[in-house]
Design a protein around this motif. Structure first.
Motif, PDB file in Angstrom:
ATOM      1  N   ARG A 167       0.817  -1.216   0.000  1.00  0.00           N
ATOM      2  CA  ARG A 167       0.000   0.000   0.000  1.00  0.00           C
ATOM      3  C   ARG A 167       0.851   1.268   0.000  1.00  0.00           C
ATOM      4  O   ARG A 167       0.360   2.342  -0.327  1.00  0.00           O
ATOM      5  CB  ARG A 167      -0.947  -0.002   1.202  1.00  0.00           C
ATOM      6  CG  ARG A 167      -2.025  -1.069   1.105  1.00  0.00           C
ATOM      7  CD  ARG A 167      -3.100  -0.890   2.147  1.00  0.00           C
ATOM      8  NE  ARG A 167      -4.171  -1.864   1.955  1.00  0.00           N
ATOM      9  CZ  ARG A 167      -5.151  -1.737   1.084  1.00  0.00           C
ATOM     10  NH1 ARG A 167      -5.216  -0.671   0.314  1.00  0.00           N
ATOM     11  NH2 ARG A 167      -6.083  -2.668   0.972  1.00  0.00           N
ATOM     12  N   ARG A 168       2.118   1.133   0.362  1.00  0.00           N
ATOM     13  CA  ARG A 168       3.007   2.299   0.400  1.00  0.00           C
ATOM     14  C   ARG A 168       3.975   2.295  -0.798  1.00  0.00           C
ATOM     15  O   ARG A 168       5.067   2.851  -0.725  1.00  0.00           O
ATOM     16  CB  ARG A 168       3.783   2.333   1.720  1.00  0.00           C
ATOM     17  CG  ARG A 168       2.883   2.473   2.947  1.00  0.00           C
ATOM     18  CD  ARG A 168       3.697   2.682   4.209  1.00  0.00           C
ATOM     19  NE  ARG A 168       4.438   3.940   4.176  1.00  0.00           N
ATOM     20  CZ  ARG A 168       3.926   5.137   4.464  1.00  0.00           C
ATOM     21  NH1 ARG A 168       2.648   5.249   4.804  1.00  0.00           N
ATOM     22  NH2 ARG A 168       4.679   6.215   4.412  1.00  0.00           N
ATOM     23  N   HIS A 169       3.554   1.669  -1.891  1.00  0.00           N
ATOM     24  CA  HIS A 169       4.380   1.669  -3.101  1.00  0.00           C
ATOM     25  C   HIS A 169       4.200   3.031  -3.785  1.00  0.00           C
ATOM     26  O   HIS A 169       3.299   3.239  -4.603  1.00  0.00           O
ATOM     27  CB  HIS A 169       3.979   0.541  -4.034  1.00  0.00           C
ATOM     28  CG  HIS A 169       5.036   0.198  -5.056  1.00  0.00           C
ATOM     29  ND1 HIS A 169       5.434   1.074  -6.042  1.00  0.00           N
ATOM     30  CD2 HIS A 169       5.812  -0.916  -5.208  1.00  0.00           C
ATOM     31  CE1 HIS A 169       6.373   0.514  -6.785  1.00  0.00           C
ATOM     32  NE2 HIS A 169       6.624  -0.696  -6.292  1.00  0.00           N
ATOM     33  N   VAL A 170       5.066   3.944  -3.434  1.00  0.00           N
ATOM     34  CA  VAL A 170       4.937   5.346  -3.839  1.00  0.00           C
ATOM     35  C   VAL A 170       4.914   5.502  -5.365  1.00  0.00           C
ATOM     36  O   VAL A 170       4.083   6.227  -5.921  1.00  0.00           O
ATOM     37  CB  VAL A 170       6.092   6.174  -3.225  1.00  0.00           C
ATOM     38  CG1 VAL A 170       6.073   7.604  -3.749  1.00  0.00           C
ATOM     39  CG2 VAL A 170       5.988   6.161  -1.714  1.00  0.00           C
ATOM     40  N   ARG A 191      -5.290  13.109  -6.378  1.00  0.00           N
ATOM     41  CA  ARG A 191      -5.333  12.442  -5.078  1.00  0.00           C
ATOM     42  C   ARG A 191      -4.218  11.384  -4.962  1.00  0.00           C
ATOM     43  O   ARG A 191      -3.565  11.274  -3.933  1.00  0.00           O
ATOM     44  CB  ARG A 191      -6.718  11.805  -4.886  1.00  0.00           C
ATOM     45  CG  ARG A 191      -6.962  11.301  -3.477  1.00  0.00           C
ATOM     46  CD  ARG A 191      -8.446  11.163  -3.162  1.00  0.00           C
ATOM     47  NE  ARG A 191      -9.187  10.419  -4.168  1.00  0.00           N
ATOM     48  CZ  ARG A 191     -10.090  10.956  -4.987  1.00  0.00           C
ATOM     49  NH1 ARG A 191     -10.356  12.252  -4.926  1.00  0.00           N
ATOM     50  NH2 ARG A 191     -10.740  10.219  -5.870  1.00  0.00           N
ATOM     51  N   GLU A 192      -4.006  10.637  -6.041  1.00  0.00           N
ATOM     52  CA  GLU A 192      -2.957   9.609  -6.021  1.00  0.00           C
ATOM     53  C   GLU A 192      -1.565  10.239  -5.905  1.00  0.00           C
ATOM     54  O   GLU A 192      -0.715   9.762  -5.153  1.00  0.00           O
ATOM     55  CB  GLU A 192      -3.027   8.755  -7.294  1.00  0.00           C
ATOM     56  CG  GLU A 192      -4.204   7.805  -7.352  1.00  0.00           C
ATOM     57  CD  GLU A 192      -4.135   6.715  -6.290  1.00  0.00           C
ATOM     58  OE1 GLU A 192      -3.032   6.308  -5.898  1.00  0.00           O
ATOM     59  OE2 GLU A 192      -5.208   6.286  -5.836  1.00  0.00           O
ATOM     60  N   ILE A 193      -1.346  11.312  -6.664  1.00  0.00           N
ATOM     61  CA  ILE A 193      -0.040  11.981  -6.627  1.00  0.00           C
ATOM     62  C   ILE A 193       0.212  12.589  -5.246  1.00  0.00           C
ATOM     63  O   ILE A 193       1.304  12.450  -4.683  1.00  0.00           O
ATOM     64  CB  ILE A 193       0.044  13.093  -7.706  1.00  0.00           C
ATOM     65  CG1 ILE A 193      -0.136  12.518  -9.101  1.00  0.00           C
ATOM     66  CG2 ILE A 193       1.384  13.824  -7.602  1.00  0.00           C
ATOM     67  CD1 ILE A 193       0.932  11.612  -9.588  1.00  0.00           C
ATOM     68  N   GLN A 198       2.899  12.632  -0.038  1.00  0.00           N
ATOM     69  CA  GLN A 198       2.679  12.635   1.420  1.00  0.00           C
ATOM     70  C   GLN A 198       3.390  11.446   2.073  1.00  0.00           C
ATOM     71  O   GLN A 198       4.007  11.583   3.128  1.00  0.00           O
ATOM     72  CB  GLN A 198       1.177  12.565   1.708  1.00  0.00           C
ATOM     73  CG  GLN A 198       0.819  12.630   3.189  1.00  0.00           C
ATOM     74  CD  GLN A 198      -0.681  12.460   3.421  1.00  0.00           C
ATOM     75  OE1 GLN A 198      -1.477  12.600   2.501  1.00  0.00           O
ATOM     76  NE2 GLN A 198      -1.056  12.145   4.636  1.00  0.00           N
ATOM     77  N   MET A 199       3.324  10.280   1.426  1.00  0.00           N
ATOM     78  CA  MET A 199       3.962   9.080   1.975  1.00  0.00           C
ATOM     79  C   MET A 199       5.481   9.168   1.929  1.00  0.00           C
ATOM     80  O   MET A 199       6.167   8.686   2.819  1.00  0.00           O
ATOM     81  CB  MET A 199       3.495   7.836   1.206  1.00  0.00           C
ATOM     82  CG  MET A 199       2.085   7.401   1.541  1.00  0.00           C
ATOM     83  SD  MET A 199       1.701   5.754   0.885  1.00  0.00           S
ATOM     84  CE  MET A 199       1.781   6.040  -0.867  1.00  0.00           C
ATOM     85  N   SER A 200       6.004   9.797   0.867  1.00  0.00           N
ATOM     86  CA  SER A 200       7.462   9.876   0.722  1.00  0.00           C
ATOM     87  C   SER A 200       7.851  11.160  -0.013  1.00  0.00           C
ATOM     88  O   SER A 200       8.012  11.156  -1.240  1.00  0.00           O
ATOM     89  CB  SER A 200       7.980   8.653  -0.043  1.00  0.00           C
ATOM     90  OG  SER A 200       9.376   8.729  -0.200  1.00  0.00           O
ATOM     91  N   SER A 206       7.972  11.454  -7.949  1.00  0.00           N
ATOM     92  CA  SER A 206       6.546  11.801  -7.789  1.00  0.00           C
ATOM     93  C   SER A 206       6.263  13.225  -8.253  1.00  0.00           C
ATOM     94  O   SER A 206       5.173  13.531  -8.747  1.00  0.00           O
ATOM     95  CB  SER A 206       6.123  11.647  -6.326  1.00  0.00           C
ATOM     96  OG  SER A 206       6.279  10.316  -5.888  1.00  0.00           O
ATOM     97  N   TYR A 207       7.270  14.105  -8.097  1.00  0.00           N
ATOM     98  CA  TYR A 207       7.078  15.507  -8.497  1.00  0.00           C
ATOM     99  C   TYR A 207       7.008  15.638 -10.018  1.00  0.00           C
ATOM    100  O   TYR A 207       6.415  16.588 -10.538  1.00  0.00           O
ATOM    101  CB  TYR A 207       8.191  16.383  -7.928  1.00  0.00           C
ATOM    102  CG  TYR A 207       8.152  16.443  -6.416  1.00  0.00           C
ATOM    103  CD1 TYR A 207       7.274  17.283  -5.746  1.00  0.00           C
ATOM    104  CD2 TYR A 207       8.978  15.617  -5.649  1.00  0.00           C
ATOM    105  CE1 TYR A 207       7.222  17.324  -4.363  1.00  0.00           C
ATOM    106  CE2 TYR A 207       8.935  15.649  -4.260  1.00  0.00           C
ATOM    107  CZ  TYR A 207       8.057  16.497  -3.626  1.00  0.00           C
ATOM    108  OH  TYR A 207       7.999  16.530  -2.254  1.00  0.00           O
TER     109      TYR A 207
END
Length: 455
Positions: A167-170, A191-193, A198-200, A206-207
């Motif tokens: 679940r934390r697979h960023v 929301r996903e991004i 937020q998680m990492s 992610s950016y």
């Protein structure tokens, strides 16, 4: 009888010696292979390769030795040689304790990906999902390839599986966000991004995805800032520079765009990669827009050398192939704005027989309001007025522009309008102009006029 006994004993002795040698060799061979593993661990890669090659020279079908040779090449950054050995192992070897299949396929899939052999890489990742059904990375890697192949629904399902097992697979959250963006599900995508960041916060890739969303919503300033952060991930640096450049292009900040595309080219590790080719293509577009045609041609030629079918590069080179030999057209396209204005006035006078009454600089070129260049006769007749538009656009002029010119000519009480364009006109523009008070002057006719004028 005694002679026969001696012969039998001698024969048995020979067999025993042969068996001893054979057993000794078989006992030594694993030791040699253990030695290869030890040498690799000690970072003595050349020595490890030498031992493995010696074993293969004696037995080309020793696939365990091929496996160790591939491992040595891989550790020694000789990826192409490693891939050759691993392909051979994959075709012939029996996997087990000596050649662990899961570890082998992870390394092989990474090599296929490195050399853009995506179909083979995908097969390996899908096999890994069977070997390690709860490893989220395998689903994520397979999804990335399906996404590249434009199989969005399959990719989305695999990203969801990756998240199911982790679940934390960023990266899976971020990649899924981009897929949702392409499906125009902006809220879910964001929301996903946001969840991934937020998680990492330090997973800088992610950016990159955040930037893509902001760019899609035309928040170019926010997108540029997001891509700036994304550049901290070396894998995404070139992609982020390319995206920053496209944001600046869309915001009409051409100089900034050129700087980013140039940085993207310098960050390249592969001249044939799509990112590098696009960076050169968009840089050429900026040069073309700024009338630096020689520099644009230079970029198109590099692209053409690496990929002859890349977008419309072949057509661009063909379009400008006579530029070097045609000084007049080259001057028309590449001179400064001030010089261009003088060329247009000269063309109006000597090429069309008209005197400039007013001249306006436009983003697409020069607009001139002119009258016939004839002296007043004894009747002092009023001279006719004409609207002349000189275009230095890179794309053919559309019919919507011809409509606008005719409307403007009517407002200014002009007898006729002229549109002179080095890029030519679309078929719809040419059709619309028929039987209307406007003359379209395309590339060939413009060349003839410029030659007559003596530009």
């Amino acid at each position: 009888m005694n002679n026969i006994s001696f012969v039998v004993i001698g024969f048995i002795a020979v067999i025993i010696v042969f068996l001893i040698i054979l057993i000794a060799k078989s006992l030594m061979q694993p030791k040699k292979k253990d030695a290869i593993a030890k040498l690799i661990k000690q970072q003595k890669y050349a020595a490890a390769e030498k031992v493995a090659k010696a074993i293969i020279a004696k037995d080309p079908n020793d696939y365990e030795a091929h496996y160790y040779l591939g491992k040595a090449y891989l550790a020694d950054n000789k990826s192409e040689l490693a891939l050759m050995e691993y392909k051979l192992v994959n075709q012939k070897a029996i996997f087990g304790k000596a050649i662990p299949e899961t570890e082998f396929r992870k390394q092989l899939s990474a090599l296929y990906s490195k050399f853009n052999q995506t179909d083979d890489a995908l097969k390996e990742y899908l096999l890994l999902t069977k070997l390690e059904p709860s490893n989220a990375d395998n689903y994520y890697n397979a999804a990335k390839i399906y996404e590249q192949k434009n199989h969005g629904e399959v990719a989305l399902g695999l990203y969801q599986k990756a998240i199911k097992f982790n679940r934390r697979h960023v990266k899976a959250h971020a990649a899924m966000g981009l897929l949702l963006l392409r499906a125009k599900q902006l809220g879910e995508a964001k929301r996903e991004i946001d969840l991934a960041i937020q998680m990492s916060p330090d997973t800088f890739s992610s950016y990159y995805y955040l930037g893509k969303i902001l760019k899609e919503t035309k928040d170019y300033s926010g997108a540029v800032k997001a891509f700036e952060k994304g550049m901290r991930d070396p894998e995404y640096k070139q992609k982020c520079l390319l995206e920053r450049g496209s944001c600046y292009m869309m915001a009409n900040a051409v100089d900034n765009a050129m700087n980013e595309f140039d940085r993207a080219i310098k960050a390249s590790k592969d001249e044939k990669s799509s990112e590098t080719l696009y960076a050169r293509y968009f840089l050429a577009a900026c040069y073309e827009k700024n009338h630096k045609i020689d520099k644009a041609i230079e970029q198109w030629q590099i692209i053409y050398q690496n990929n002859r079918s890349f977008r419309d590069v072949g057509a661009k080179l063909s379009e400008y192939k006579d530029l070097q030999s045609n000084d007049a057209l080259k001057e028309f396209l590449t001179c400064s704005q001030e010089e261009f204005a003088e060329i247009c006035k000269k063309t109006a006078l000597k090429g069309l027989g008209m005197t400039t009454q007013s001249l306006e600089t436009k983003k697409w070129g020069i607009q001139i309001l002119a009258t016939e260049a004839k002296s007043d006769d004894w009747m002092n007749l009023r001279k006719q007025t004409f609207l002349l538009n000189f275009y230095r656009e890179t794309e053919p002029i559309e019919d919507s522009e011809i409509r606008r010119v005719l409307d403007l000519a009517k407002q200014k009480n002009c007898t006729k309008a002229y549109a002179l364009a080095s890029s030519g006109f679309t078929s719809t523009a040419s059709s619309f102009a028929e039987n209307r008070p406007i003359e379209l002057v395309g590339k060939n006719k413009l060349e003839a006029i410029l030659a007559k004028v003596g530009v």
